[in-house]
Each structure stands twice: as C-alpha cells, then as structure tokens.
Design a protein around this motif. Structure first.
Motif, PDB file in Angstrom:
ATOM      1  N   PHE A  23       0.850  -1.181   0.000  1.00 61.72           N
ATOM      2  CA  PHE A  23       0.000   0.000   0.000  1.00 61.72           C
ATOM      3  C   PHE A  23       0.893   1.241   0.000  1.00 61.72           C
ATOM      4  N   VAL A  24       0.492   2.206  -0.842  1.00 59.64           N
ATOM      5  CA  VAL A  24       1.173   3.492  -0.842  1.00 59.64           C
ATOM      6  C   VAL A  24       0.142   4.569  -0.507  1.00 59.64           C
ATOM      7  N   ALA A  25       0.602   5.678   0.080  1.00 52.85           N
ATOM      8  CA  ALA A  25      -0.303   6.753   0.465  1.00 52.85           C
ATOM      9  C   ALA A  25      -0.432   7.760  -0.673  1.00 52.85           C
ATOM     10  N   GLY A  26      -1.707   8.104  -0.990  1.00 49.43           N
ATOM     11  CA  GLY A  26      -1.969   9.104  -2.013  1.00 49.43           C
ATOM     12  C   GLY A  26      -3.230   9.879  -1.684  1.00 49.43           C
ATOM     13  N   ASN A  27      -3.118  11.201  -1.528  1.00 47.53           N
ATOM     14  CA  ASN A  27      -4.264  12.048  -1.176  1.00 47.53           C
ATOM     15  C   ASN A  27      -4.957  11.586   0.107  1.00 47.53           C
ATOM     16  N   GLY A  28      -4.194  11.137   1.067  1.00 44.13           N
ATOM     17  CA  GLY A  28      -4.735  10.763   2.358  1.00 44.13           C
ATOM     18  C   GLY A  28      -5.388   9.402   2.423  1.00 44.13           C
ATOM     19  N   VAL A  29      -5.298   8.605   1.339  1.00 45.85           N
ATOM     20  CA  VAL A  29      -5.886   7.259   1.366  1.00 45.85           C
ATOM     21  C   VAL A  29      -4.832   6.253   0.919  1.00 45.85           C
ATOM     22  N   ALA A  30      -5.088   5.006   1.262  1.00 48.21           N
ATOM     23  CA  ALA A  30      -4.173   3.926   0.884  1.00 48.21           C
ATOM     24  C   ALA A  30      -4.510   3.424  -0.510  1.00 48.21           C
ATOM     25  N   LYS A  31      -3.481   3.202  -1.293  1.00 48.99           N
ATOM     26  CA  LYS A  31      -3.665   2.688  -2.642  1.00 48.99           C
ATOM     27  C   LYS A  31      -2.894   1.383  -2.782  1.00 48.99           C
ATOM     28  N   ARG A  32      -3.589   0.343  -3.174  1.00 53.42           N
ATOM     29  CA  ARG A  32      -2.952  -0.971  -3.336  1.00 53.42           C
ATOM     30  C   ARG A  32      -2.145  -0.997  -4.631  1.00 53.42           C
ATOM     31  N   THR A  33      -0.883  -1.435  -4.532  1.00 48.94           N
ATOM     32  CA  THR A  33       0.024  -1.453  -5.681  1.00 48.94           C
ATOM     33  C   THR A  33       0.649  -2.841  -5.815  1.00 48.94           C
ATOM     34  N   PRO A  34       0.382  -3.584  -6.889  1.00 45.41           N
ATOM     35  CA  PRO A  34       0.990  -4.909  -7.077  1.00 45.41           C
ATOM     36  C   PRO A  34       2.497  -4.788  -7.317  1.00 45.41           C
ATOM     37  N   ILE A  35       3.249  -5.749  -6.813  1.00 46.32           N
ATOM     38  CA  ILE A  35       4.699  -5.787  -7.035  1.00 46.32           C
ATOM     39  C   ILE A  35       5.125  -7.234  -7.269  1.00 46.32           C
ATOM     40  N   THR A  36       6.312  -7.390  -7.828  1.00 46.91           N
ATOM     41  CA  THR A  36       6.988  -8.686  -7.821  1.00 46.91           C
ATOM     42  C   THR A  36       8.262  -8.515  -7.000  1.00 46.91           C
ATOM     43  N   MET A  37       8.641  -9.556  -6.290  1.00 44.38           N
ATOM     44  CA  MET A  37       9.731  -9.437  -5.332  1.00 44.38           C
ATOM     45  C   MET A  37      10.447 -10.767  -5.178  1.00 44.38           C
ATOM     46  N   ARG A  38      11.594 -10.674  -4.520  1.00 46.12           N
ATOM     47  CA  ARG A  38      12.376 -11.861  -4.182  1.00 46.12           C
ATOM     48  C   ARG A  38      12.947 -11.658  -2.798  1.00 46.12           C
ATOM     49  N   GLN A  39      12.862 -12.709  -1.992  1.00 42.31           N
ATOM     50  CA  GLN A  39      13.333 -12.612  -0.607  1.00 42.31           C
ATOM     51  C   GLN A  39      14.850 -12.482  -0.570  1.00 42.31           C
ATOM     52  N   ILE A  40      15.356 -11.502   0.188  1.00 41.06           N
ATOM     53  CA  ILE A  40      16.792 -11.374   0.414  1.00 41.06           C
ATOM     54  C   ILE A  40      17.169 -12.031   1.739  1.00 41.06           C
ATOM     55  N   ASP A  41      16.474 -11.635   2.796  1.00 42.04           N
ATOM     56  CA  ASP A  41      16.667 -12.272   4.106  1.00 42.04           C
ATOM     57  C   ASP A  41      15.355 -12.164   4.873  1.00 42.04           C
ATOM     58  N   ALA A  42      15.388 -12.421   6.165  1.00 45.17           N
ATOM     59  CA  ALA A  42      14.151 -12.474   6.943  1.00 45.17           C
ATOM     60  C   ALA A  42      13.456 -11.128   7.043  1.00 45.17           C
ATOM     61  N   THR A  43      14.169 -10.028   6.853  1.00 44.57           N
ATOM     62  CA  THR A  43      13.579  -8.697   7.042  1.00 44.57           C
ATOM     63  C   THR A  43      13.546  -7.847   5.790  1.00 44.57           C
ATOM     64  N   THR A  44      14.158  -8.316   4.695  1.00 46.80           N
ATOM     65  CA  THR A  44      14.305  -7.483   3.498  1.00 46.80           C
ATOM     66  C   THR A  44      13.957  -8.279   2.250  1.00 46.80           C
ATOM     67  N   VAL A  45      13.339  -7.598   1.276  1.00 46.41           N
ATOM     68  CA  VAL A  45      13.043  -8.202  -0.016  1.00 46.41           C
ATOM     69  C   VAL A  45      13.643  -7.329  -1.110  1.00 46.41           C
ATOM     70  N   GLU A  46      13.860  -7.952  -2.262  1.00 45.17           N
ATOM     71  CA  GLU A  46      14.280  -7.209  -3.446  1.00 45.17           C
ATOM     72  C   GLU A  46      13.052  -6.959  -4.309  1.00 45.17           C
ATOM     73  N   VAL A  47      12.796  -5.698  -4.645  1.00 47.40           N
ATOM     74  CA  VAL A  47      11.661  -5.332  -5.496  1.00 47.40           C
ATOM     75  C   VAL A  47      12.089  -5.479  -6.951  1.00 47.40           C
ATOM     76  N   LEU A  48      11.404  -6.358  -7.658  1.00 46.73           N
ATOM     77  CA  LEU A  48      11.716  -6.598  -9.063  1.00 46.73           C
ATOM     78  C   LEU A  48      10.897  -5.710  -9.984  1.00 46.73           C
ATOM     79  N   SER A  49       9.654  -5.393  -9.602  1.00 48.05           N
ATOM     80  CA  SER A  49       8.804  -4.516 -10.412  1.00 48.05           C
ATOM     81  C   SER A  49       7.692  -3.951  -9.534  1.00 48.05           C
ATOM     82  N   GLY A  50       7.099  -2.830  -9.982  1.00 52.57           N
ATOM     83  CA  GLY A  50       5.981  -2.223  -9.267  1.00 52.57           C
ATOM     84  C   GLY A  50       6.343  -0.973  -8.502  1.00 52.57           C
ATOM     85  N   LEU A  51       7.589  -0.836  -8.087  1.00 50.51           N
ATOM     86  CA  LEU A  51       8.062   0.337  -7.368  1.00 50.51           C
ATOM     87  C   LEU A  51       9.427   0.732  -7.897  1.00 50.51           C
TER      88      LEU A  51
END
Length: 396
Positions: free
Chosen positions: A330-358
C-alpha cells in the motif's frame, strides 16, 4: 404605561431571537467539529518505509570435504621382501626421509657381478683398440691387407658395444639397489601403513590402491603406505550449477569448518569444467594454508563464495502483503491507501528485493495497523518521533 409595556415586550422578543440565533450557530459549529473529529478518528495511523537502491552481495554456498594438497600411495620399486619399515601412521616426514626398505642382498650381488663385467668389457676394448692401431700402421706399410684392417676395426667396434651394454646393465642394477629404499617424495604425514616387515611385495602388486591400514583393520595387500602433503589443504566443495555464472577463478570466499569452530579466508583456486550430471553441481577448490597441520583431511567443510555485488531495490519485508503468487503493498496518495501490485524476491528475513511495481525513492506503508487497511482506506502517516511522543503521553 401601555407604551412602556409594549417596548418591554419588544426588547424581550429581540433578546429571545438573538439567543436562539446564537444557539443555532453554536449548534452548527459543534456539528462541524464532530464531523472533523470523526474523520480524524477514522484515518488509520501508519508509517512509511522507503524503497532503497543498494549494492547486494549474496554468498554462494557449497559443501564438501577438506583434502590434502597431494596424496601418494607408495609401493615397492623392486620385487622382494619388505625387511624394514621406518615410519608409523601419524609420522611427520621430510622430503628424502627413508620410509621402508626391500631386502637387497640379491641386487647387491647383481651389482657386483655387473661391475666386473664392465671391467672385462673395458679390457676387451683396450685390447681390440691396440690391435686395430697396429693393423692400421702395418696396412700403411703394405703388410696388412684391407680385409685384415676391416676385421681389426670390427673387433674394436664390437668390444665397445659390449662395454656399452655392460655399463647400462650396471647402471640399472645400481638404480635398483637405490630403489630398495623408498623415500618421502615431499614433506608430509604418513596417513596409512598397510604392511609390516616380512611380506613379499612385487612392483605390480604395489601399484594397487589401498583401504584401511594400521589401526583401521589392515590393508588389502596392494601398497605399503600412504603419505599426504597437508601444509596446504583444500576445501573441495560443490555449488549448484545455477550459480556457475556468478563465480570464477579468483572469487573471494571463506571456508567454515564447523567441527573446529573456525573459518578461513580463501579464494576459488580451481573451478572444474565438468558438471556432475547426478547432483547438478560444480566442483570448486579453495586452498587453505595449514603450516601447523591442525586442519585434517576428511573434515566436513562449508564454503561461502562472494560474487561481485549487484544493484538492487530493497524494501522492508513487513510492508509486503498478499500470497506467493500475488504480492502487493500500500502506498499513500491524497490521504488514502492505494494498493500497488509488485513482484519481489526474498533477500533475508527482514528485506526483499523489489523486481517490479516500485522504483527507488518510492515509499510503502507499514506499521502495526497495516492489517486494518484495504484499498481506499483513509490513512494518517506518522513519523517515528511523533509516535514515540504519543506513546510517552499515553503512558503518563
């Protein structure tokens, strides 16, 4: 009197109307404030986390075994009975140290015999040489025919050939005598001893590979002993073939030996060109200096090889929602949440790599209230500092 009464009545009416008007205005103000308060209560408090561009090094992991730099199976170099074994399993030896000896009495006798044969051949060469010299002088004076001179020359040449044969046989016998003592080919340790004194060994049987040895149930009769060079050892590990393109000869790495509780810096020294068709693995060798011999061949080892860093877009794992096949943030836009699809890959337990969408610099919503958000939910983006102040105020 009537006039005064009417004036008083009019003033009372004006006052009443003023009070009523003020009441209505006050009532309208309260309604607007309540509406604003309700809207503020309905907005979900969240935090934002940024999409960050950074360099990432992902180690390639391999497992395998520690091996000696060299391993040699030593057998006899001449046929005979092993009459002396000078070393035991675990002995440290230097290059050239004697290891074991084959009985040499027959070879010594053969050396003495061939030495005398060389002396006879040398005497024959001298005699035939002098005979040829005299024949050549007499031939010049006409007292010896051409045929006589040729015979003298042939006798001299034959004697020289017999001398050459005797000298070669004598040299071979002396080498065999020297080969009765087998010496260490390099500095190392004796890791197996397969026979004791009194066993007859042939050169062909000594070429066999052995298993077991002293303290391990005995050998199978092939070699006499095994020696290893372990002042340098190597971790022979396999890594998945999918990681082959990430590494090369010279790639830095680290070898971890769990049983010793130690790790050693190294690098890829050998990369085998053959892929194992059963394991789909690639064999790598990482050397380790071992001057005190504390690292033993056969230990289990794990290697981490570090490829060149690559640029990635990283994001906190806590901001990602959805299932494996359908991830989103979710990203914030005009005071509301907007759902944004992404593709990702796990790097470790706390971090992911964003492949597309952001992209780098974008922000995604996160925080403990993220589960309350759907597409279009009003949100209020908090800062860490403001959140900490609110928490302290509540605690008081």
């Amino acid at each position: 009197m009537k006039f005064a009464s009417r004036a008083g009545t009019r003033r009372a009416a004006v006052i009443f109307l003023s009070v009523a008007t003020l009441g209505l205005l006050a009532g309208c103000g309260d309604g607007e404030k309540k509406s604003e308060t309700k809207a503020a209560v309905d907005a979900v408090s969240v935090f934002e986390t940024p999409v960050t561009a950074k360099s990432l090094v992902e180690p390639v992991i391999g497992t395998g075994t520690i091996a000696a730099a060299k391993t040699t199976e030593l057998g006899p170099r001449v046929n005979g009975i092993i009459d002396k074994v000078y070393v035991y399993v675990g002995a440290r030896v230097k290059e050239g140290d004697p290891l074991f000896h084959t009985r040499d009495i027959e070879i010594k006798n053969r050396v003495a015999e061939l030495e005398n044969q060389v002396k006879l051949a040398e005497a024959e060469v001298r005699n035939t040489g002098r005979a040829y010299g005299r024949s050549n002088e007499l031939h010049d004076k006409g007292f010896v025919s051409n045929g006589g001179l040729d015979n003298a020359q042939a006798a001299r040449d034959a004697a020289k050939a017999r001398l050459g044969i005797a000298q070669a046989q004598f040299a071979s016998a002396k080498q065999a005598l020297e080969d009765c003592t087998v010496r260490a080919p390099y500095d190392g340790v004796v890791t197996r001893r397969d026979v004791d004194e009194g066993k007859f060994m042939s050169v062909m049987s000594g070429m066999g590979m052995m298993s077991g040895g002293e303290g391990g149930g005995g050998g199978s009769g092939g070699g006499v002993m095994q020696i290893m060079k372990i002042d340098i050892v190597a971790a022979i590990v396999q890594v998945p073939e999918v990681d082959l393109q990430k590494i090369h000869v010279g790639s830095k790495g680290k070898v971890i030996i769990g049983s010793m509780g130690e790790s050693f810096d190294s690098e890829v020294y050998i990369l085998n060109d053959l892929i194992d068709v059963k394991t789909r693995g690639v064999e790598l060798r990482l050397p380790i200096l071992n001057p005190d011999y504390k690292i033993k061949p056969g230990l289990f080892a794990r290697a981490e090889i570090y490829p060149e860093p690559r640029k990635v877009l990283s994001l906190e794992r806590s901001a990602v929602q959805g299932t494996e096949s359908q991830r989103y943030v979710f990203v914030a836009g005009n005071g509301v949440a907007k759902r944004t699809p992404i593709t990702m890959r796990q790097i470790d337990a706390t971090t992911v790599e964003v492949l597309s969408g952001l992209k780098a610099g974008d922000t995604a919503l996160t925080g403990p209230n993220l589960a309350l958000i759907v597409d279009g939910t009003p949100v209020k983006v908090e800062t860490i500092a403001a959140s900490a102040i609110d928490a302290n105020t509540t605690a008081r």
